[in-house]
Design an enzyme around this catalytic site. Structure first.
Site, PDB file in Angstrom:
ATOM      1  N   HIS A  64      10.517   0.879   0.928  1.00 14.58           N
ATOM      2  CA  HIS A  64       9.949  -0.451   0.760  1.00 14.58           C
ATOM      3  C   HIS A  64      10.583  -1.408   0.053  1.00 14.58           C
ATOM      4  O   HIS A  64      10.514  -1.386  -1.340  1.00 14.58           O
ATOM      5  CB  HIS A  64       8.314  -0.276   0.559  1.00 14.58           C
ATOM      6  CG  HIS A  64       7.486   0.415   1.295  1.00 14.58           C
ATOM      7  ND1 HIS A  64       6.746   1.353   0.987  1.00 14.58           N
ATOM      8  CD2 HIS A  64       7.516   0.513   2.646  1.00 14.58           C
ATOM      9  CE1 HIS A  64       5.994   2.288   1.975  1.00 14.58           C
ATOM     10  NE2 HIS A  64       6.562   1.421   3.019  1.00 14.58           N
ATOM     11  N   GLU A  67       9.470  -3.075  -3.711  1.00 17.93           N
ATOM     12  CA  GLU A  67       8.826  -2.177  -4.563  1.00 17.93           C
ATOM     13  C   GLU A  67       9.926  -2.031  -5.680  1.00 17.93           C
ATOM     14  O   GLU A  67      10.979  -1.153  -5.608  1.00 17.93           O
ATOM     15  CB  GLU A  67       8.484  -0.828  -4.198  1.00 17.93           C
ATOM     16  CG  GLU A  67       7.229  -0.935  -3.150  1.00 17.93           C
ATOM     17  CD  GLU A  67       6.755   0.428  -2.358  1.00 17.93           C
ATOM     18  OE1 GLU A  67       7.414   1.404  -2.910  1.00 17.93           O
ATOM     19  OE2 GLU A  67       5.688   0.221  -1.654  1.00 17.93           O
ATOM     20  N   HIS A 161       8.501   5.294  -5.468  1.00 16.23           N
ATOM     21  CA  HIS A 161       7.679   3.902  -4.939  1.00 16.23           C
ATOM     22  C   HIS A 161       6.935   3.123  -6.067  1.00 16.23           C
ATOM     23  O   HIS A 161       6.805   3.929  -7.072  1.00 16.23           O
ATOM     24  CB  HIS A 161       6.895   4.407  -4.022  1.00 16.23           C
ATOM     25  CG  HIS A 161       7.507   4.756  -2.591  1.00 16.23           C
ATOM     26  ND1 HIS A 161       7.406   4.176  -1.616  1.00 16.23           N
ATOM     27  CD2 HIS A 161       7.991   5.994  -2.281  1.00 16.23           C
ATOM     28  CE1 HIS A 161       8.192   4.438  -0.671  1.00 16.23           C
ATOM     29  NE2 HIS A 161       8.358   5.930  -1.003  1.00 16.23           N
ATOM     30  N   GLU A 225       4.793   7.577  -6.920  1.00 16.25           N
ATOM     31  CA  GLU A 225       4.384   5.965  -7.393  1.00 16.25           C
ATOM     32  C   GLU A 225       4.457   5.893  -8.744  1.00 16.25           C
ATOM     33  O   GLU A 225       3.649   6.518  -9.271  1.00 16.25           O
ATOM     34  CB  GLU A 225       2.891   5.839  -6.652  1.00 16.25           C
ATOM     35  CG  GLU A 225       2.829   6.160  -5.139  1.00 16.25           C
ATOM     36  CD  GLU A 225       3.277   4.987  -4.329  1.00 16.25           C
ATOM     37  OE1 GLU A 225       3.480   3.867  -4.961  1.00 16.25           O
ATOM     38  OE2 GLU A 225       3.268   5.222  -3.115  1.00 16.25           O
TER      39      GLU A 225
END
EC number: 3.5.1.96
Length: 345
Positions: A64, A67, A161, A225
């Site tokens: 993405h 990010e 991420h 994450e």
């Protein structure tokens, strides 16, 4: 491009200068110790020339494009390697997933790249947009990287991420569904040493990048994450010191000094279901500032769509990645319940 990279040692700058593709691949050596290959924009491979290596490590970021913290983290590591501050003992491939989206300052251009792996890029409309084409290429690069080595080797893929929404656990990792294979205590404690002490065990096949590597190459793969999304240059990189230090130890073959497995140091969750969107009027029954891992009691109306209520089914269920704005047919949220260590090896 070779001279540009050799001089600047800034792989991200080279990638963003050529967000669609490189006109040609190139390779070179760092002293007598490391061979470097640039296969495409955002794709760089480092191979030790002398060391007897046993691991093939993929570090991916920018699946993405907005990010940014993982992008800055990976680029810093690449610069240290190119500057010969780090001498690798293991093969490492860095992937900057969606350069065009970084260049655009957006999550993606046309379609969510992390819903397009494991062959999903070629279903339905086929290779019709930049993300589908890129997913197909990234799969080919991972295959080429892993397939070039034979014998007993450990394959690793950490897909890095940051999340749109705030979280009760700042850093967490999704362990892809792996039927017939137990989850690795060693890998979980490696992540804990990186500052990632919350693990979600997925319950079904998906089309994420980490699932692709886990399922097809039996890699120890995770979607990781690392906190909340911030604009490029506005990340507090001190929050990623532990992650950077552990990745450095892993790549350079140093002793990881992992602690013994300790359930008290961890938060383990099992994904119990995905809630998919069936109608355009889908809406959650909570505000946009509700954090990931917020728990709701059994019977609570989580969402409404098509005149029906979506209710909590277990005693308590926690949410992660809620997004009511996805297209019909896609996942709106993952529902979690607490897990134990019974399925760990």
């Amino acid at each position: 491009m070779f001279h540009e990279l050799k001089q600047s040692k800034d792989f991200l700058a080279l990638t963003l200068a050529h967000p669609q593709y490189l006109s040609e691949s190139f390779e070179f050596d760092l002293g007598e110790h490391t061979h470097v290959e640039v296969w495409d924009t955002g794709v760089i491979v480092f191979s030790p020339k002398q060391a007897k290596h046993s691991k093939d490590i993929v570090l991916s970021c920018a699946v993405h494009g907005n990010e940014t913290a993982p992008i800055e983290l990976c680029n810093a590591l690449i610069t240290q390697i190119l500057s010969e501050e780090l001498t690798l003992a293991q093969r490492v491939m860095f992937l900057i997933g969606n350069p065009a989206a970084i260049h655009n300052g957006t999550r993606f251009i046309d379609e969510n790249l992390n819903r397009l792996f494991n062959g999903a890029h070629s279903r339905d409309e086929g290779l019709c947009n930049p993300e589908r084409i890129r997913a197909h290429k990234l799969e080919q690069y991972v295959d080429r990287f892993y397939a070039s080595q034979s014998g007993e080797r450990q394959r690793i893929h950490y897909d890095l991420h940051t999340a749109i929404r705030g979280s009760k656990h700042e850093k967490f990792a999704i362990y892809p569904y792996r039927p017939g294979r137990k989850y690795s205590r060693e890998q979980i404690m490696f992540l804990e040493s990186c500052g990632v002490n919350t693990i979600l065990f997925h319950h079904e096949p998906t089309t994420t990048f980490s699932y692709f590597s886990s399922e097809n190459y039996r890699a120890d793969a995770f979607t990781i994450e690392l906190g909340k999304v911030f604009p490029m240059g506005q990340n507090d990189m001190t929050r990623f010191i532990a992650m950077k230090e552990m990745l450095t130890l892993l790549m350079t073959g140093k002793d990881l000094q992992l602690p013994e497995f300790d359930l008290k140091r961890l938060n383990l969750y099992q994904v119990c279901r995905s809630v998919n969107k069936h109608f355009d009027d889908f809406e959650f029954n909570f505000t946009n500032d509700v954090e990931n891992f917020t728990a709701f009691p059994k019977g609570y109306t989580l969402a409404k769509e098509g005149g029906k209520a979506v209710k909590i089914e277990h005693e308590f269920e926690s949410i992660v990645f809620p997004n009511a704005k996805v297209p019909v047919g896609q996942r709106t949220v993952l529902m979690l319940k607490t897990a134990d260590d019974s399925n760990l090896d």
